[in-house]
Structures are given as C-alpha cells and as structure tokens.
Write an enzyme that holds these catalytic residues in place. Sequence first.
Site, PDB file in Angstrom:
ATOM      1  N   ARG A 120       0.918  -1.192  -0.148  1.00 54.81           N
ATOM      2  CA  ARG A 120       0.136   0.083   0.105  1.00 54.81           C
ATOM      3  C   ARG A 120       0.848   1.375  -0.166  1.00 54.81           C
ATOM      4  NH1 ARG A 120      -1.931   0.875   4.445  1.00 54.81           N
ATOM      5  NH2 ARG A 120      -1.114  -1.115   5.693  1.00 54.81           N
ATOM      6  N   GLY A 124      -2.675  -5.701  -4.020  1.00 55.41           N
ATOM      7  CA  GLY A 124      -3.855  -5.982  -3.190  1.00 55.41           C
ATOM      8  C   GLY A 124      -4.581  -4.673  -2.458  1.00 55.41           C
ATOM      9  N   GLY A 125      -3.732  -4.121  -1.456  1.00 56.95           N
ATOM     10  CA  GLY A 125      -4.561  -2.767  -0.674  1.00 56.95           C
ATOM     11  C   GLY A 125      -4.838  -1.786  -1.358  1.00 56.95           C
ATOM     12  N   ALA A 131       0.450  -6.368   9.362  1.00 57.99           N
ATOM     13  CA  ALA A 131       1.392  -7.371   9.766  1.00 57.99           C
ATOM     14  C   ALA A 131       1.809  -7.608  11.181  1.00 57.99           C
ATOM     15  CB  ALA A 131       2.572  -6.752   8.834  1.00 57.99           C
ATOM     16  N   GLY A 157      -0.216  -9.550  13.330  1.00 58.05           N
ATOM     17  CA  GLY A 157      -0.622 -10.708  13.951  1.00 58.05           C
ATOM     18  C   GLY A 157      -2.245 -11.006  13.881  1.00 58.05           C
ATOM     19  N   ASP A 202      -9.343  -9.596   9.134  1.00 64.69           N
ATOM     20  CA  ASP A 202      -8.764  -8.424   8.720  1.00 64.69           C
ATOM     21  C   ASP A 202      -9.760  -7.257   9.112  1.00 64.69           C
ATOM     22  OD1 ASP A 202      -6.249  -6.868   7.716  1.00 64.69           O
ATOM     23  OD2 ASP A 202      -7.588  -6.379   6.131  1.00 64.69           O
ATOM     24  N   ARG A 204       3.232  -3.957  17.859  1.00 68.64           N
ATOM     25  CA  ARG A 204       4.700  -4.527  18.007  1.00 68.64           C
ATOM     26  C   ARG A 204       5.384  -3.616  19.033  1.00 68.64           C
ATOM     27  NH1 ARG A 204       6.885  -8.223  14.149  1.00 68.64           N
ATOM     28  NH2 ARG A 204       5.112  -8.809  12.586  1.00 68.64           N
ATOM     29  N   GLY A 263       0.229 -19.997  18.757  1.00 69.75           N
ATOM     30  CA  GLY A 263      -0.766 -20.817  19.485  1.00 69.75           C
ATOM     31  C   GLY A 263      -0.776 -20.583  21.073  1.00 69.75           C
ATOM     32  N   GLU A 264       0.348 -20.317  21.684  1.00 70.30           N
ATOM     33  CA  GLU A 264       0.540 -20.034  22.940  1.00 70.30           C
ATOM     34  C   GLU A 264      -0.259 -18.816  23.285  1.00 70.30           C
ATOM     35  OE1 GLU A 264       1.756 -22.405  24.334  1.00 70.30           O
ATOM     36  OE2 GLU A 264       3.098 -23.285  23.101  1.00 70.30           O
TER      37      GLU A 264
HETATM   38  N1  LIG Z   1       6.604 -13.337  17.329  1.00 70.42           N
HETATM   39  C1  LIG Z   1       5.259 -13.309  16.894  1.00 70.42           C
HETATM   40  N2  LIG Z   1       5.274 -13.061  15.534  1.00 70.42           N
HETATM   41  C2  LIG Z   1       3.755 -13.177  15.192  1.00 70.42           C
HETATM   42  C3  LIG Z   1       2.690 -13.615  16.070  1.00 70.42           C
HETATM   43  N3  LIG Z   1       1.691 -13.492  15.094  1.00 70.42           N
HETATM   44  C4  LIG Z   1       1.980 -13.015  13.974  1.00 70.42           C
HETATM   45  N4  LIG Z   1       3.495 -13.065  13.800  1.00 70.42           N
HETATM   46  C5  LIG Z   1       4.073 -12.721  12.602  1.00 70.42           C
HETATM   47  O1  LIG Z   1       3.663 -11.347  12.183  1.00 70.42           O
HETATM   48  C6  LIG Z   1       3.598 -11.484  10.848  1.00 70.42           C
HETATM   49  C7  LIG Z   1       2.059 -10.892  10.411  1.00 70.42           C
HETATM   50  O2  LIG Z   1       1.174 -11.778  11.072  1.00 70.42           O
HETATM   51  P1  LIG Z   1      -0.405 -11.549  10.398  1.00 70.42           P
HETATM   52  O3  LIG Z   1      -1.212 -12.435  11.341  1.00 70.42           O
HETATM   53  O4  LIG Z   1      -0.384 -11.921   8.950  1.00 70.42           O
HETATM   54  O5  LIG Z   1      -0.660  -9.967  10.430  1.00 70.42           O
HETATM   55  P2  LIG Z   1      -2.095  -9.100  10.051  1.00 70.42           P
HETATM   56  O6  LIG Z   1      -2.258  -8.239  11.327  1.00 70.42           O
HETATM   57  O7  LIG Z   1      -3.054 -10.236   9.844  1.00 70.42           O
HETATM   58  O8  LIG Z   1      -1.369  -8.421   8.541  1.00 70.42           O
HETATM   59  P3  LIG Z   1      -2.460  -7.606   7.775  1.00 70.42           P
HETATM   60  O9  LIG Z   1      -2.688  -8.745   6.499  1.00 70.42           O
HETATM   61  O10 LIG Z   1      -1.157  -6.730   6.985  1.00 70.42           O
HETATM   62  O11 LIG Z   1      -3.281  -6.677   8.234  1.00 70.42           O
HETATM   63  C8  LIG Z   1       3.917 -12.765  10.312  1.00 70.42           C
HETATM   64  O12 LIG Z   1       5.007 -12.901   9.815  1.00 70.42           O
HETATM   65  C9  LIG Z   1       3.614 -13.492  11.462  1.00 70.42           C
HETATM   66  O13 LIG Z   1       4.228 -14.677  11.500  1.00 70.42           O
HETATM   67  C10 LIG Z   1       3.224 -13.871  17.530  1.00 70.42           C
HETATM   68  O14 LIG Z   1       2.099 -13.995  18.144  1.00 70.42           O
HETATM   69  N5  LIG Z   1       4.526 -13.670  17.809  1.00 70.42           N
HETATM   70  O1  LIG Z   2      -4.238  -4.009   2.642  1.00 72.26           O
HETATM   71  C1  LIG Z   2      -3.465  -4.605   2.304  1.00 72.26           C
HETATM   72  O2  LIG Z   2      -2.568  -4.465   1.562  1.00 72.26           O
HETATM   73  C2  LIG Z   2      -3.159  -5.474   3.259  1.00 72.26           C
HETATM   74  C3  LIG Z   2      -3.626  -5.724   4.823  1.00 72.26           C
HETATM   75  O3  LIG Z   2      -4.350  -6.361   4.965  1.00 72.26           O
HETATM   76  C4  LIG Z   2      -2.806  -4.168   5.269  1.00 72.26           C
HETATM   77  O4  LIG Z   2      -2.003  -3.788   5.095  1.00 72.26           O
HETATM   78  O5  LIG Z   2      -3.492  -4.115   6.504  1.00 72.26           O
HETATM   79 MN   LIG Z   3      -4.638  -5.840   7.435  1.00 70.30          MN
END
Ligand SMILES: Nc1nc2c(ncn2[C@@H]2O[C@H](COP(=O)(O)OP(=O)(O)OP(=O)(O)O)[C@@H](O)[C@H]2O)c(=O)[nH]1
Ligand SMILES: O=C([O-])CC(=O)C(=O)O
Ligand SMILES: [Mn+2]
Length: 641
Positions: A107, A255-256, A306, A308, A330, A453, A549-550
């Site tokens: 994006r 995508g976005g 990105a 989680g 999402d 994060r 999972g934890e």
């Molecule tokens: N260390 C750690 N990394 C995580 C955890 N959950 C997700 N990640 C990592 O963070 C990254 C993004 O995780 P997603 O679950 O895809 O994030 P999202 O919020 O759905 O991202 P968008 O699709 O961009 O909105 C990936 O590389 C995951 O492996 C967690 O609990 N701990």
């Molecule tokens: O919109 C996108 O490209 C992917 C997404 O879920 C985000 O960035 O939050």
């Molecule tokens: Mn998203």
Amino acid sequence: MPPIMKDSAYTIERCLSSVVKASLKNKPDYAAPRLRNLSVNNLPSAVRRFVEKSVDLCAPADVHVMDGSEAENRLIVEKLLADGTIVKLPKYKNSYLTRTDPKDVARVESRTFISTKNKCDAIPTPASDKIKGTLGNWMSPEELERVVQDRFPKSMSGRTMFVIPFSMGPVGGPMSKIGVQLTDSPYVAASMRIMTRIGEPVLDRLSKGEDFVRALHSVGRRQNMLPSWPCDPERTVILHKPESNEIISYGSGYGGNSLLGKKCFALRIGSTIARREGWLAEHMLIVGITSPDGAKRYICAAFPSACGKTNLAMMQAALPGYKVECVGDDIAWLKYNPKTKMLHAINPEAGFFGVAPGTNWKTNPNAMATMESNSMFTNVGQTSDGGVWWEGMEPPAEGVTITDWLGKPYDGSSVAAHPNSRFTCPASQCPIIDPLWEAGEGVPISAILFGGRRPEGVPLVYEAFNWEHGVMVGAGMRSESTAAAEHQGKQIMHDPFAMRPFFGYNFGDYLAHWLSQESRHGDIVLPKIFHVNWFRKDEQGKFLWPGFGENIRVLDWILRRIDGDCSILESTPIGYVPKENSINVEGLSPTPNMKELLSVPKKFWQREAEAIETYLKEQVDKDVPEPILEQIAKLKERLSE
Ligand SMILES: Nc1nc2c(ncn2[C@@H]2O[C@H](COP(=O)(O)OP(=O)(O)OP(=O)(O)O)[C@@H](O)[C@H]2O)c(=O)[nH]1
Ligand SMILES: O=C([O-])CC(=O)C(=O)O
Ligand SMILES: [Mn+2]
C-alpha cells in the site's frame, strides 16, 4: 456515446472468450468455455450509467460483466497465463503465483487521499502550520478532478474492462453493502472473486435498486511497462469521495491499492457510512473461542498491518480443551444488536489476503491448510517442484531449488519472498472457519483487543478500566512499522486503533463516535477492552513471549475476566494487569519471564503518556474529545503517585 454502447453484443462471448483466444496464439484449438451473456445494456440503469461514463473516460477495448462463475474464472486464468502475469503451481490444485513489478509491492499511504468539500471533515487540523498531519491526506474535489483527468483518459486502451458487482458481507445480509468495481486488471478480477462475493446474486440486488459504492480502478499506463504487470508507480493515487461513496484508484495492481472492497470500501468509505448510520467499521479480526467448560465467546482484535491479526484469527490453541474458530482476519463491521444488547460483528470479506513470510505448519497450520488449493500467491518464492516458499516456512525437500520473487535463482544472499508477499485464498476453505461466519446479523462481541509491536515497556496484556479509558488506549496505540506499507525501517509509529492509514473521516470525530457507543443505546452491554503485546523483547533482542498458539494462554486470562473473575488482576496506573501466576504457563519450556512480560515500568509509561498526549494535541488539536484528554490526565496522575 462510446462505441460499445451502440453495440448490444458487447457480451462475454464476444469479449472475454475472443480476448483469450487472441492471446492464446500457440493454442489455436483452444475451446473457450461457454458463458451466459451478461450484456452491459442489461445492467441496472444506475450501474450502466457508471460503466458508460467510465468507458468514455478510460476507453477500454471491450467490457466484460462478471457473473462469478467457474467457467468465467477459467477464462480469466487463461488470460493471466497467456499474459505471463501468473504461473501455475502444479503442487497445489488450481493455484497460481504472480510476480508484480518490483515497484508495486505494498500500500502507498502517502498517495492515499480522502476528498471532501471541507478539509476538516476528512482529516484533523494540526495545532500549527509547522506540524505535518499524519492522520490521512486530504484532496479538494477540484484537485481530484484534475488528478483524474491527468491519469484516466484512455488508461484502459487495449485492455478489457471488467465490471465486478460485489457484496461486502453475505449477499442481502442486514449488515452487508454492495459495490461495483471496474478494473482493467484480470489479476484484480480473479482476486476480487476470492476476496468478496461477486456476480449474479449481487446483480439481482442491484436490479432491485439497492445503492452501491462506485469503485473505479485502472493499473494505468507508462513508458516501459512490464507487459505481465502493467502499473504506474510514479503516479499512483488512491482516492476516496465519501460524500458520494466513490473510490478511484490508479496506477497500482497491488492488493491493498487495487482490491477496492478491502481497505478502500470496507474501511475508508465504510467508516464514513458507519458513522452516518451509527455503527463501526474497523481493522479487526473476529474469532470465536470455546473454553473447556463449553462456553463460547467472540472477540475482535485491532492490530496494525502485519502485526498478527490473521495468526490470532485462526490460531491452533496450545492449551488443551480450547477450541478456536475464525470469523474474519482483517476487517470487522460492528453494530448494536437490540436482541442481545451487544455489539455484533460481521466479516465483510470472503477471503484472506495474508502475509506469507513467517507462516508455516507450526505457527499457523490453519492458514497453511486454507491455501492448499484455489489460491493466488503474490511475490513469494517458487520451488522447482511446483510449490511456493518464503522466509520462515519449513525447508524445501532435498534437491529442490528456489526461484525468488524477482524471478532469479535464490541462493540465500537475499530474501526469496518479498517481506510483504501475500497469499489470497477463500475463507470457506479454512479448516476452523466458524459456523456463523456468514451469519447476516454477525456474532456477539464480548471483548475488543488492541495491540501492536512493542519491543519495550508494554506488558503482555492489560485491561482498560472502562469504555472511555479503553477508547483512550485505542487512541494511544503505537507499533513498529512493517513492510505492509512504504515506511522505511522499524520506527515506532502512532497507529490509533490500527486505523491510521484507513480513516475515512476526521480522527477527532472518529473518537467521538466511539465514545458515543456508550450513550447511544442506553442498555448496551459493551465489550471489555484489552491491550496485548506479543512482541516484547529481552536485552538480547529476543521475543520474551512464544506467541502464536501459545497466545491462547492470554486469551484464557481474558475469558476469565469476561466472566468477571476479579481474583486474577492487579491494578496498575495503566490498567488491570494479570496477578502473578494468573496466566497459565504450564508446560511452556523455557518458562517465559512473566515478571518482565507483565512489568509496567514507570519511567517508560510517563514518557509514553506524554508522547500520546503530545501526539493527540499536535495532530488532532481542538477535535480531541474532552473525555480522552481527561483520561490521559488521569493516567498521568496515576503515574505520578
Ligand atoms: N513473534 C510473533 N510473531 C507473530 C505472532 N503473530 C503473528 N506474527 C508474525 O507477524 C507477521 C504478520 O502476521 P499476520 O497475522 O499476517 O498480521 P496481520 O495483522 O493479519 O497483517 P495484515 O494482513 O497486513 O493486516 C507474520 O510474519 C507472522 O508470522 C506472534 O504471536 N508472535
Ligand atoms: O491492505 C493490504 O494491502 C493488506 C492488509 O491487510 C494491510 O495492509 O492491512
Ligand atoms: Mn490488514
């Protein structure tokens, strides 16, 4: 009148099939599947007018109205293969890999605009001219017109315009909304079919006169375009007109920026509709959790891109007796339901557009299983045995080689997959999809989680004292930047409600709208609000918490709090934190440093409170609702005791 309107035979038969035949010169005996004729001329008049106007402007070679059928999808896939946009992945059923132009991979927040008559309706006015606003970009309607006229005339020439009737939410559902996207990208057409509900059932709604969001998308034209991935990165713009429910996106196929049902409609336009109609459109996952005693509750969670969401939405619970089911990963549309007096949420999407790197059979087995067929992969590595590979995935079998996302042999000196590479797959294929994921009235929400994060200072979990305090916690969210947008490096950025790139209207008004949920319905049972952080690090820079999972161990504590268990908490200046030993860490090895994970360092939080206050005062100035400032004042007071 553009020529196509004079010819009522501009139908699928004459267009898409012949386009595909023409591009398959090496397969002269190719028999295109037969499709039903959906003519532009038979479209409901409001849709037809939108198509005609856009054809006039963009001058496509022909027009294809999508019916959403399997046969139609086969044609689109053939076209994408012939164009070299996608390659088949024989290891999986009906799945493909696409490589974008290396300049079109995420994006672009700096080129995303909300256009309203009055600037203050779209974005807050910073406290002084010297402060650059970071809560969205505004464009005047006149400037928007200039930008459009500078880019769209003939932008589709030589290409097919796809007309995609789509529904956000189950077709006809009480919380669902309809859109029509026009695009000259077959990749977008194929992806919209996965990410939303498209085709004839939506056309039926449209012919009954249902209102729709107008979404125009063109990948555009420029010199030296990659034939397989046309785009115009230098002139990309993503424009929104919330006053007329319009989206106009130019120059990017990513995508976005291009799947306009997602961020553009479901969040930016969606949030403005939601405000008018009294509900909320949020960047949140929705997940159902059944605890060992059989009680099932749904929660929503807002984490920045990105950070989680997808992983939490479909996690494989590490504690025995827990069952996790996914409603959405999402976006959530939340609305008060008079029957339960709770906020109910629907997932307006029909697919997942998930971050590939880091996803594997251990961290997210349910995502891995979901993408085993009917999936589109974008900018991941390709294996010599016909599969995909990315950083963090299980190593490929002996002797298997990898081609990186740029099409070069992968030798480990750089990444195989772009950090923002993605998988696109149907939500219905998720092994733990919730039985109510398509329920029109949504699922009742017991808790909302905010998170991000935060390598330092922010505990694994804390609970807001009340709704107002919780809204302040959302307003104060910050997170390390990721590859999901164009920001460089890992700076800690303010990202209120994980919505900074997605607000469709002034963030000050958004805060007031959130606060108003409490008084809007006298009898509302509001969800409890929590903040979580899976990403705190130790001095060596290693994550203190195992995550994935934890994370069920944290959800277990949250569920007990929803049940009203007061014996498991301790009051701190920032909120309620788990009492020592109240988070179940049995069986975890090594045992995480819970003392560190739950600590609330006073100095850190004094700086944090100051930073949040300064941010809101500088960025939102007089539009910050008074209760939010009061909550910050109270936080500072508690921290000074
Ligand atoms: N260390 C750690 N990394 C995580 C955890 N959950 C997700 N990640 C990592 O963070 C990254 C993004 O995780 P997603 O679950 O895809 O994030 P999202 O919020 O759905 O991202 P968008 O699709 O961009 O909105 C990936 O590389 C995951 O492996 C967690 O609990 N701990
Ligand atoms: O919109 C996108 O490209 C992917 C997404 O879920 C985000 O960035 O939050
Ligand atoms: Mn998203």
